[in-house]
Design a protein around this motif. Structure first.
Motif, PDB file in Angstrom:
ATOM      1  N   VAL A  70       0.850  -1.191   0.000  1.00  0.00           N
ATOM      2  CA  VAL A  70       0.000   0.000   0.000  1.00  0.00           C
ATOM      3  C   VAL A  70       0.886   1.240   0.000  1.00  0.00           C
ATOM      4  O   VAL A  70       1.851   1.323   0.757  1.00  0.00           O
ATOM      5  CB  VAL A  70      -0.928  -0.008   1.236  1.00  0.00           C
ATOM      6  N   GLY A  71       0.571   2.193  -0.871  1.00  0.00           N
ATOM      7  CA  GLY A  71       1.359   3.422  -0.982  1.00  0.00           C
ATOM      8  C   GLY A  71       2.394   3.390  -2.085  1.00  0.00           C
ATOM      9  O   GLY A  71       2.980   4.427  -2.419  1.00  0.00           O
ATOM     10  N   THR A  72       2.633   2.201  -2.695  1.00  0.00           N
ATOM     11  CA  THR A  72       3.577   2.111  -3.811  1.00  0.00           C
ATOM     12  C   THR A  72       3.010   2.842  -5.021  1.00  0.00           C
ATOM     13  O   THR A  72       1.819   2.693  -5.356  1.00  0.00           O
ATOM     14  CB  THR A  72       3.832   0.635  -4.175  1.00  0.00           C
ATOM     15  N   VAL A  73       3.834   3.638  -5.688  1.00  0.00           N
ATOM     16  CA  VAL A  73       3.384   4.324  -6.902  1.00  0.00           C
ATOM     17  C   VAL A  73       3.226   3.294  -8.011  1.00  0.00           C
ATOM     18  O   VAL A  73       4.169   2.599  -8.371  1.00  0.00           O
ATOM     19  CB  VAL A  73       4.386   5.421  -7.319  1.00  0.00           C
ATOM     20  N   ILE A  74       2.015   3.163  -8.541  1.00  0.00           N
ATOM     21  CA  ILE A  74       1.740   2.174  -9.582  1.00  0.00           C
ATOM     22  C   ILE A  74       1.598   2.799 -10.957  1.00  0.00           C
ATOM     23  O   ILE A  74       1.690   2.110 -11.973  1.00  0.00           O
ATOM     24  CB  ILE A  74       0.493   1.348  -9.238  1.00  0.00           C
ATOM     25  N   ALA A  75       1.378   4.116 -11.013  1.00  0.00           N
ATOM     26  CA  ALA A  75       1.254   4.794 -12.305  1.00  0.00           C
ATOM     27  C   ALA A  75       1.454   6.291 -12.084  1.00  0.00           C
ATOM     28  O   ALA A  75       1.419   6.792 -10.948  1.00  0.00           O
ATOM     29  CB  ALA A  75      -0.103   4.528 -12.948  1.00  0.00           C
ATOM     30  N   THR A  76       1.696   6.997 -13.189  1.00  0.00           N
ATOM     31  CA  THR A  76       1.857   8.448 -13.139  1.00  0.00           C
ATOM     32  C   THR A  76       0.849   9.089 -14.077  1.00  0.00           C
ATOM     33  O   THR A  76       0.689   8.650 -15.229  1.00  0.00           O
ATOM     34  CB  THR A  76       3.278   8.869 -13.548  1.00  0.00           C
ATOM     35  N   LEU A  77       0.163  10.119 -13.581  1.00  0.00           N
ATOM     36  CA  LEU A  77      -0.879  10.807 -14.347  1.00  0.00           C
ATOM     37  C   LEU A  77      -0.410  12.205 -14.706  1.00  0.00           C
ATOM     38  O   LEU A  77       0.048  12.955 -13.841  1.00  0.00           O
ATOM     39  CB  LEU A  77      -2.159  10.870 -13.494  1.00  0.00           C
ATOM     40  N   ALA A  78      -0.485  12.532 -15.985  1.00  0.00           N
ATOM     41  CA  ALA A  78      -0.170  13.896 -16.424  1.00  0.00           C
ATOM     42  C   ALA A  78      -1.431  14.738 -16.328  1.00  0.00           C
ATOM     43  O   ALA A  78      -2.490  14.349 -16.821  1.00  0.00           O
ATOM     44  CB  ALA A  78       0.350  13.884 -17.860  1.00  0.00           C
ATOM     45  N   ALA A  84       2.094  14.363 -21.876  1.00  0.00           N
ATOM     46  CA  ALA A  84       2.368  13.087 -21.208  1.00  0.00           C
ATOM     47  C   ALA A  84       3.730  12.531 -21.592  1.00  0.00           C
ATOM     48  O   ALA A  84       4.388  11.849 -20.805  1.00  0.00           O
ATOM     49  CB  ALA A  84       1.268  12.072 -21.544  1.00  0.00           C
ATOM     50  N   GLY A  85       4.194  12.827 -22.806  1.00  0.00           N
ATOM     51  CA  GLY A  85       5.485  12.315 -23.250  1.00  0.00           C
ATOM     52  C   GLY A  85       6.655  12.926 -22.518  1.00  0.00           C
ATOM     53  O   GLY A  85       7.748  12.349 -22.484  1.00  0.00           O
ATOM     54  N   ASP A  86       6.455  14.107 -21.928  1.00  0.00           N
ATOM     55  CA  ASP A  86       7.538  14.781 -21.219  1.00  0.00           C
ATOM     56  C   ASP A  86       7.534  14.474 -19.719  1.00  0.00           C
ATOM     57  O   ASP A  86       8.448  14.872 -18.995  1.00  0.00           O
ATOM     58  CB  ASP A  86       7.417  16.304 -21.410  1.00  0.00           C
ATOM     59  N   VAL A  87       6.507  13.806 -19.256  1.00  0.00           N
ATOM     60  CA  VAL A  87       6.382  13.534 -17.823  1.00  0.00           C
ATOM     61  C   VAL A  87       7.250  12.342 -17.441  1.00  0.00           C
ATOM     62  O   VAL A  87       7.219  11.301 -18.090  1.00  0.00           O
ATOM     63  CB  VAL A  87       4.905  13.270 -17.458  1.00  0.00           C
ATOM     64  N   GLN A  88       8.033  12.510 -16.381  1.00  0.00           N
ATOM     65  CA  GLN A  88       8.865  11.427 -15.863  1.00  0.00           C
ATOM     66  C   GLN A  88       8.066  10.599 -14.869  1.00  0.00           C
ATOM     67  O   GLN A  88       7.227  11.134 -14.141  1.00  0.00           O
ATOM     68  CB  GLN A  88      10.114  12.000 -15.165  1.00  0.00           C
ATOM     69  N   PRO A  89       8.291   9.294 -14.820  1.00  0.00           N
ATOM     70  CA  PRO A  89       7.567   8.470 -13.848  1.00  0.00           C
ATOM     71  C   PRO A  89       7.896   8.889 -12.427  1.00  0.00           C
ATOM     72  O   PRO A  89       9.035   9.195 -12.103  1.00  0.00           O
ATOM     73  CB  PRO A  89       8.056   7.045 -14.142  1.00  0.00           C
ATOM     74  N   MET A  90       6.875   8.905 -11.580  1.00  0.00           N
ATOM     75  CA  MET A  90       7.056   9.317 -10.190  1.00  0.00           C
ATOM     76  C   MET A  90       7.225   8.101  -9.300  1.00  0.00           C
ATOM     77  O   MET A  90       6.929   6.981  -9.691  1.00  0.00           O
ATOM     78  CB  MET A  90       5.856  10.154  -9.737  1.00  0.00           C
TER      79      MET A  90
END
Length: 437
Positions: A70-78, A84-90
């Motif tokens: 619980v609390g693990t980052v599973i995805a990143t939302l722009a 979205a192509g410039d966003v780095q995974p968090m």
């Protein structure tokens, strides 16, 4: 600013879960309330809804990944307006320290000359040793990649990641040769006195019998852990009574005839739930839970009912069972059991309860002793009703009789109180008009 989508806590006790299925993909537009994924907890598969609007920029945990905390980052939302192509995974695994990106090679470090003759014990002042490879917690890899690597015997320190910032992903370990990196690493390491000893691997054990290895589900792991804790930590006391069923079976038949136009058909189990609820109200000393230095005393009887499902066992709850009509209990149980088998129960529908009931009479089991479902204080085990010689009005007759066994937490419930509950339960079943009063 990008938004980190984290593994949610779908129940108060949830610590980790399985990301069963993604219902969105990178590039999809999502709005608040959209179903993004299916999360498998230890009890059910639940839908995970979006709470923000934006575009899915990265999916960092592959579907099918187990043990996601619980609390693990599973995805990143722009967010709206971001590319979205410039966003780095968090998330913690999205970027690695510079030192971790270029680990010190162990092959180039000179091995100490003394390593060929192992010493019986380590020196207080260690001699120079080869440069250590990065520790496991500094290897940047997806959970799925780690699991595949473990199954294939691949040492991740020798795998080059193709993901963002050198992150090792599924494709990297699938293309690696099993055991190669590990073997190279072991060849470069100094010999130790135990190198020549055979190492037993559980997955390679030969039982001499054809068999399959099945990975435990989250539910089965939880069942194993909780019931082991119960038998180790809860002092059980067992009390059994034989109960004549003839009057109950007659009443059930009459009630079903009256309720048939309403589409309600009572089961014996429905009447047992009602009887246990009323018995707990009659003997409140058994409607309790042990809580360390305190005791929880409940003012209503919420009965958890054991339901067998494909992956194990779940206990949906009939709240305030003593106060509900038997027709209401019957309708609720049919709905709860159906949704339990489909994995669609909400957490509050199976977590809690003040006592449990487990009925194995339909399987022909005459009598058994159930394990208490912690933190509850008792569970009633119901056996099969069958024709037996039975003394009625001082004469030996043939009657329909069942055995019921109560398992009680002796820290919270004294034997005399447990006996009072079993007596009340027996009287409710043998004089069942009180169940419909």
């Amino acid at each position: 600013m990008p938004i980190a989508i984290k593994m949610p806590a779908l129940s108060p006790t949830m610590e980790e879960g399985t990301l069963a299925k993604w219902l969105v993909k990178v590039g999809d537009q999502v709005s608040a309330g959209d179903i993004m994924a299916e999360i498998e907890t230890d009890k059910a598969t639940m839908e995970f809804e979006a709470v923000d609007e934006g575009v899915i920029a990265h999916i960092q945990v592959d579907e099918g990944t187990e043990g996601v905390a619980v609390g693990t980052v599973i995805a990143t939302l722009a967010e709206e307006g971001e590319d979205a192509g410039d966003v780095q995974p968090m998330g913690d695994g999205a970027a690695a320290p510079a030192a971790a990106a270029t680990p010190a090679p162990v092959e180039d470090a000179p091995a100490p000359k003394e390593a060929a003759t192992p010493a019986p014990s380590p020196s207080p002042t260690p001699a120079p040793t080869p440069a250590a490879a990065p520790s496991g917690d500094r290897i940047i890899a997806s959970p799925l990649a780690r699991r595949i690597a473990e199954q294939k015997g691949i040492d991740l320190t020798g795998v080059k990641g193709s993901g963002p910032n050198g992150r090792i992903v599924k494709a990297d370990v699938e293309n690696a040769q099993p055991g190669t990196a590990k073997a190279d690493k072991e060849a470069a390491a100094p010999a130790t006195p135990t190198d020549a000893l055979p190492v037993a691997k559980p997955e390679a054990a030969d039982f001499g019998i054809p068999h399959e290895v099945e990975k435990l589900s989250s539910m089965r792991k939880t069942i194993a852990r909780r019931l082991t804790e119960s038998k180790q930590q809860v002092p059980h006391i067992y009390l059994t009574v034989d109960i004549r069923l003839d009057a109950l079976l007659k009443l059930r038949s009459e009630l079903n005839a009256a309720l048939e136009p309403q589409g309600v058909k009572l089961s014996v189990n429905d009447l047992m739930i009602k009887a246990l609820g009323k018995s707990l109200e009659a003997v409140p000393a058994c409607n309790v839970q042990f809580a360390g230095d305190t005791m929880l005393k409940f003012t209503r009887a919420d009965v958890s009912v054991a339901v067998s499902i494909p992956n194990g066992l779940i206990t949906p709850i009939v709240t305030d069972a003593g106060a509900k009509s038997v027709s209401k209990i019957s309708t609720e149980m049919k709905d709860l059991a159906t949704r339990a088998k489909d994995g669609k129960l909400a957490p509050e529908e199976y977590q809690g309860g003040t006592a449990s009931l487990s009925n194995m009479g339909m399987f022909g089991i005459k009598q058994f002793e159930a394990v208490i479902n912690p933190p509850q204080g008792m569970i009633m085990a119901i056996g099969a009703g069958d024709k037996r010689p039975y003394v009625v009005d001082d004469s030996l007759q043939i009657a329909s009789v069942m055995s019921a066994t109560g398992s009680f937490d002796h820290r919270a419930i004294d034997g005399a109180d447990g006996a009072q509950l079993m007596k009340a339960f027996k009287e409710m079943i043998e004089a069942p008009l009180g169940l419909v009063a």
